[in-house]
Design an enzyme around this catalytic site. Structure first.
Site, PDB file in Angstrom:
ATOM      1  N   HIS A  71     -43.156  12.458   3.834  1.00 49.81           N
ATOM      2  CA  HIS A  71     -41.813  12.999   4.079  1.00 49.81           C
ATOM      3  C   HIS A  71     -41.212  13.547   2.795  1.00 49.81           C
ATOM      4  O   HIS A  71     -41.375  12.960   1.730  1.00 49.81           O
ATOM      5  CB  HIS A  71     -40.905  11.912   4.663  1.00 49.81           C
ATOM      6  CG  HIS A  71     -41.149  11.690   6.114  1.00 49.81           C
ATOM      7  ND1 HIS A  71     -40.339  12.218   7.094  1.00 49.81           N
ATOM      8  CD2 HIS A  71     -42.121  11.035   6.762  1.00 49.81           C
ATOM      9  CE1 HIS A  71     -40.814  11.873   8.275  1.00 49.81           C
ATOM     10  NE2 HIS A  71     -41.904  11.153   8.096  1.00 49.81           N
ATOM     11  N   PHE A 123     -36.576   8.350   0.031  1.00 46.03           N
ATOM     12  CA  PHE A 123     -35.576   7.870   0.980  1.00 46.03           C
ATOM     13  C   PHE A 123     -35.740   8.658   2.270  1.00 46.03           C
ATOM     14  O   PHE A 123     -35.802   9.882   2.254  1.00 46.03           O
ATOM     15  CB  PHE A 123     -34.165   8.104   0.412  1.00 46.03           C
ATOM     16  CG  PHE A 123     -33.076   7.750   1.371  1.00 46.03           C
ATOM     17  CD1 PHE A 123     -32.666   6.435   1.513  1.00 46.03           C
ATOM     18  CD2 PHE A 123     -32.467   8.724   2.141  1.00 46.03           C
ATOM     19  CE1 PHE A 123     -31.661   6.101   2.406  1.00 46.03           C
ATOM     20  CE2 PHE A 123     -31.460   8.397   3.037  1.00 46.03           C
ATOM     21  CZ  PHE A 123     -31.056   7.078   3.166  1.00 46.03           C
TER      22      PHE A 123
END
Length: 173
Positions: A71, A123
C-alpha cells in the site's frame, strides 16, 4: 469485466477468471483473492467478505506484512507523481488528499515518516467517508499504539479497503 458480477457468476469462474475479475481489490496482491476462490461458492456479500477475512487471518505474518507494504503512503510523493493504482488515486482524491494545504501535507508526511519509523510499514486507513482532518487525527492516535495492535489494525484496514473496492464490481443480487 464491464458489468457487475452476480455472486452466482463469481462463484462459477475458474481461478484465473476470478482473480482477473476481483484480484486487484487487494493492492498489488492478487494472491489473496486466489486463495479466496478456493472457498467458493459465495451466496452473498457476507460469505465473500468472510472468506476474505479468513484468508487474511490464516495468512502468515510475512504474507500480511508484504500486503501491507504494497500500500502507498497517503499524500506521498508517488501520489503527486501519479504513480498510484487507479483505486488508490481515486480513494485518496475522494478524501481530499490531493488538495491538502501545504501545512496539512507537511503534517501528513511527518506523521507518515513517524509511523513508518515506529512500525516499519505505511499507515493504512480506508479513507472513504473521512476528511483530511479525520485522517490526520487517526494517524496521531494510532501512533500511540503498540506494534501488535497496529499490525492487526492495518490488516483490518486492508480488508476494509478491499471490501469497498468490491462495490463497483459486484451486483446487488
Amino acid at each position: 469485466m464491464t458489468s457487475p458480477l452476480t455472486f452466482a457468476t463469481l462463484s462459477q469462474l475458474d481461478r484465473d477468471g476470478f482473480v482477473a475479475a476481483v484480484g486487484a481489490v487487494f493492492e498489488h496482491s492478487p494472491w489473496v483473492m486466489a486463495r479466496v476462490w478456493e472457498k467458493r461458492p459465495f451466496a452473498d456479500r457476507a460469505m465473500l467478505r468472510a472468506a476474505m477475512s479468513e484468508v487474511l487471518t490464516g495468512a502468515a505474518r510475512a504474507e500480511v506484512l508484504a500486503l501491507i507494504l504494497a500500500h502507498p503512503e497517503l499524500a506521498s510523493k508517488a501520489a503527486l507523481r501519479g504513480e498510484l493504482t487507479a483505486d488508490s488515486a481515486r480513494e485518496q482524491a475522494g478524501a481530499g488528499l490531493d488538495a491538502c494545504t501545504p501545512a496539512e501535507l507537511a503534517e501528513i508526511r511527518q506523521l507518515n515518516d513517524a509511523y513508518r519509523d515506529k512500525f516499519g510499514w505505511p499507515f493504512i486507513v480506508a479513507v472513504r467517508g473521512l476528511t483530511r482532518q479525520d485522517i490526520i487525527a487517526a494517524m496521531r492516535r494510532r501512533l500511540q499504539r503498540d506494534a501488535d495492535e497496529e499490525f492487526a489494525e492495518a490488516r483490518a484496514q486492508v480488508l476494509r479497503i478491499a471490501d469497498l473496492r468490491l462495490d463497483p464490481l459486484l451486483s446487488a443480487t
